[in-house]
Design an enzyme around this catalytic site. Sequence first.
Site, PDB file in Angstrom:
ATOM      1  N   LEU A  30      -0.518   5.022  -3.708  1.00  0.00           N
ATOM      2  CA  LEU A  30      -1.174   4.589  -2.474  1.00  0.00           C
ATOM      3  C   LEU A  30      -0.770   3.167  -2.072  1.00  0.00           C
ATOM      4  CD1 LEU A  30      -4.779   5.943  -3.172  1.00  0.00           C
ATOM      5  CD2 LEU A  30      -2.851   7.116  -2.085  1.00  0.00           C
ATOM      6  N   GLY A  33      -0.870   1.738   4.038  1.00  0.00           N
ATOM      7  CA  GLY A  33      -0.937   2.821   5.037  1.00  0.00           C
ATOM      8  C   GLY A  33      -2.053   3.797   4.676  1.00  0.00           C
ATOM      9  N   HIS A  34      -2.130   4.153   3.379  1.00  0.00           N
ATOM     10  CA  HIS A  34      -3.193   5.062   2.943  1.00  0.00           C
ATOM     11  C   HIS A  34      -4.570   4.420   3.128  1.00  0.00           C
ATOM     12  CE1 HIS A  34       0.232   6.630   0.404  1.00  0.00           C
ATOM     13  NE2 HIS A  34      -0.194   7.736   0.981  1.00  0.00           N
ATOM     14  N   SER A 182       5.517   4.559  -0.019  1.00  0.00           N
ATOM     15  CA  SER A 182       5.485   4.527  -1.490  1.00  0.00           C
ATOM     16  C   SER A 182       6.869   4.179  -2.036  1.00  0.00           C
ATOM     17  CB  SER A 182       5.053   5.880  -2.035  1.00  0.00           C
ATOM     18  OG  SER A 182       3.821   6.239  -1.460  1.00  0.00           O
TER      19      SER A 182
HETATM   20  O1  PAF Z   1       2.528  12.550   4.005  1.00  0.00           O
HETATM   21  C1  PAF Z   1       2.300  12.888   2.823  1.00  0.00           C
HETATM   22  O2  PAF Z   1       1.941  12.078   1.968  1.00  0.00           O
HETATM   23  C2  PAF Z   1       2.490  14.334   2.429  1.00  0.00           C
HETATM   24  O3  PAF Z   1       3.535  14.923   3.134  1.00  0.00           O
HETATM   25  C3  PAF Z   1       1.211  15.185   2.546  1.00  0.00           C
HETATM   26  C4  PAF Z   1       0.735  15.262   3.992  1.00  0.00           C
HETATM   27  C5  PAF Z   1       0.114  14.560   1.685  1.00  0.00           C
HETATM   28  C6  PAF Z   1       1.466  16.602   2.044  1.00  0.00           C
HETATM   29  O4  PAF Z   1       1.850  16.623   0.713  1.00  0.00           O
END
Ligand code: PAF
Length: 278
Positions: A30, A33-34, A182
């Site tokens: 993470l 952005g997350h 990442s």
């Molecule tokens: O964008 C991502 O991190 C991935 O493509 C997702 C949407 C979690 C699907 O594995």
Amino acid sequence: MEILKTIKELKSKLILIDGSLGFVPTMGALHKGHLSLLKSARKENEILVASLFLNPKQFSPDEDFHNYPRNIEKDISIFSDSGVDFVFMPDEDQVYPKGFSTFINNLEGGVFEGEFRDRHFEGVLTVVAKLINIVNPKRIYLGEKDAQQLFLIKKMLEDLNFDVIVRPVETIRESNGLACSSRNSYFSRKEFVDAGNIYQSLLKVCTLWKEGENDSSRLKQEFQKNLEKLDDMEIQYVEIVDPDTFKIINSLKNIKKSILIVAVIFKGIRLIDNIILD
Ligand code: PAF
């Protein structure tokens, strides 16, 4: 916050819940952005579910599945600090049990990312459809950095009548403009600084467009020209597309909104980015 590893466990918790449920799917590692996805989801929903599943089916055989950054402890503490209620963290055989054979594809997914990443979108669409069916959220939060992924997921949800609202979340950038990813952790300090030129080049195209340049080829050349000075930089594609159809636009005359999408390999690391010309 509870961490659940099986579909059965997760469903047994979610069935007791009454209230709007926001969902943030992730593959871990993470970054800021997350955090922004989690923040938006936390604000708008009573219950927040995040998933952490490094989906093998969306990596081509020549890609970095085995080396992809993994940092589960840190991810869990980020989820917890972000107010996540439930983390779904399944093993591969929960998502793809023995004999799994049904995949979702989009006939238009073979271009741009799809051209360079064999079966990538098939893996993405399949896992997202599965996760939505498992979690049954009211809203799903996805980053605008992965513009084509966002477009294809929205299309799938519409085409297959999924009852879920998509909330696109703006790309978060490092101080030099590099889009958070990442994979940025693969860069040395100097490479990281140089990679900021990708966004600076997108901005230059945007300026040129604002000054009145409507010819897509000339706008794309501007992007290329700006990155040529960097060693070990290969542009895989640079295109201007309609954000609603992902069809290529050759002239921007009378076009109100388009999106410049790019993929580059810098120092062996593949990066994508985009900018909206609005
Ligand atoms: O964008 C991502 O991190 C991935 O493509 C997702 C949407 C979690 C699907 O594995």
